[in-house]
Design an enzyme around this catalytic site. Structure first.
Site, short mmCIF file in Angstrom:
data_model
loop_
_atom_site.label_atom_id
_atom_site.label_comp_id
_atom_site.label_asym_id
_atom_site.label_seq_id
_atom_site.Cartn_x
_atom_site.Cartn_y
_atom_site.Cartn_z
N THR A 281 -0.72 1.72 6.90
CA THR A 281 -0.65 0.50 6.10
C THR A 281 -0.60 -0.69 7.04
OG1 THR A 281 0.71 -0.81 4.57
CG2 THR A 281 1.87 0.82 5.90
N THR B 24 0.85 -1.20 0.00
CA THR B 24 0.00 0.00 0.00
C THR B 24 0.88 1.24 0.00
OG1 THR B 24 -1.78 -1.12 1.15
CG2 THR B 24 -1.63 1.25 1.51
N GLY C 200 -11.27 -2.04 2.81
CA GLY C 200 -10.38 -1.96 3.96
C GLY C 200 -10.36 -0.59 4.61
N ASP C 201 -9.29 -0.33 5.35
CA ASP C 201 -9.17 0.92 6.10
C ASP C 201 -8.78 2.11 5.23
OD1 ASP C 201 -6.67 -0.47 5.72
OD2 ASP C 201 -5.73 1.02 7.02
N1 ASP Z 1 -4.40 -1.58 4.83
C1 ASP Z 1 -4.63 -2.21 3.56
C2 ASP Z 1 -5.93 -2.97 3.63
O1 ASP Z 1 -6.16 -3.65 4.60
C3 ASP Z 1 -3.56 -3.14 3.13
C4 ASP Z 1 -2.14 -2.75 3.46
O2 ASP Z 1 -1.88 -1.64 3.89
O3 ASP Z 1 -1.24 -3.57 3.23
O4 ASP Z 1 -6.67 -2.92 2.69
#
Ligand code: ASP
Length: 350
Positions: free
Chosen positions: A263, A212, A242-243
């Protein structure tokens, strides 16, 4: 990563051990130099992951460092010319979205159907304006669409076909869904599917780079802002968001407290509203930014099983990197300091 405050981290390590007796893990924190009174600052990340030094080829490492440097320089060029934070964030993150080696734009992680579905958001600290897209599949640069939602609509979040339709309607560059899919991500999906069915013949799922990407910025106008863009997690459920596009979870910015781009395992960042809580601790609990981030990542998320990292910035442009993973690709540049990047959490940006 340079352990900035060894004493507090030693204590933190013990606190984490007590909270989670089966795993000894702690946050690595770095507070890079940005100068005494910088006119502008940009810090970026390229995702937090578990890959240790030996598992990455020198070519992979070198490519990451080159992409990070190019992204910093693209944002810096605009900031130096007086652009706003969101303009600089878009320019920097577009470069990482276009690189197949990050989990955003081309090279995004694939969902359980083998499709790339993108989440992105951006927030400006001056007035809490924010915008995002979730589950888009045809917008070439989701971070550009997030900024357009912020600047050209009365809304904060558009999803799926509605997000794609909006982006096409205002003339953003669109892409065939196949454009985003890389062989590396298809192989990662096969490994993850096999692994989740108990088959390890293809090897462990590739968590080397979650990948990310995000940025936090101080612009010449004295405003801070934050943005984040991702394909989410490999083999994510169809429709999962996601977040990253959720303001307060993966992205947050307020001139009253701080700017954060996160992330990691998104569900944890959503349930604990990590980005907002870090800034709320700074604003209301009088914590330092580094300590606030450590409390959220190491004391709060780790014992529950959530790992990841954040980049954060104070209104004066001070930058903090905190991660609970072996790597977090990252970089920083300011009006007073050149571009410096790092991949692993046990190294400093240089
Ligand atoms: N936070 C991101 C999600 O869960 C993925 C990541 O940051 O690796 O969609």
């Amino acid at each position: 990563m340079n352990i900035n405050n060894r004493l507090s981290l030693a204590v933190l390590g013990i606190a984490s051990l007590l909270a989670s007796p089966n795993s000894f893990a702690q946050a690595a924190t770095e507070v890079p130099e940005v100068g005494t009174s910088p006119d502008w600052v940009i810090a970026i990340h390229g995702g937090a992951g578990d890959a240790k030094r030996a598992s990455l080829t020198p070519e992979q490492e070198a490519k990451s460092r080159a992409d990070l440097t190019a992204a910093l320089e693209a944002g810096a060029k605009l900031l130096d010319a007086g652009a706003t934070g969101p303009e600089a964030i878009e320019a920097a993150l577009k470069i990482l979205e276009d690189s197949p080696d990050f989990n955003a734009g081309r090279g995004a992680a694939l969902d359980e159907h083998g499709d790339a579905k993108h989440d992105a958001s951006i927030m400006r600290g001056e007035d809490h304006a924010a915008g995002g897209v979730a589950g888009s599949s045809r917008i070439k640069n989701p971070i550009a669409a997030a900024r357009a939602v912020m600047e050209q609509t009365q809304n904060v979040l558009l999803h799926g076909e509605g997000a794609d339709w909006f982006a096409a309607d205002i003339g953003l560059e669109m892409a065939n869904p196949h454009y985003f899919i890389t062989e590396g991500r298809e192989a990662a999906l096969r490994r993850m599917r096999a692994f989740e069915h108990g088959d390890t013949n293809l090897g462990a799922p590739d968590s080397a780079y979650y990948g990310t990407v995000g940025a936090v910025v101080l612009d010449r106008h004295g405003n801070i802002s934050a943005g984040t863009t991702t394909g989410g997690r490999t083999n994510k459920r169809y429709g999962r968001i996601g977040d990253t596009p959720i303001i307060g979870s993966g992205t947050y910015a307020s001139n009253q407290s701080c700017a954060v781009s996160a992330t990691g395992h998104g569900e944890f960042f959503m349930r604990w509203t990590v980005a907002r809580d870090i800034c709320a601790r700074v604003e209301f609990a009088d914590e330092t930014l580094a300590r606030s981030a450590e409390i959220m990542l190491a004391d709060t998320l780790l014992p529950k099983g959530g790992t990841g990292g954040i980049i954060a910035m104070e209104p004066d442009g001070s930058v903090v990197f905190v991660a609970t993973t072996a790597n977090m690709r990252r970089g920083v540049m300011s009006s007073e300091s050149p571009a410096r990047v790092a991949v692993y959490t046990d190294e400093e940006v240089e």
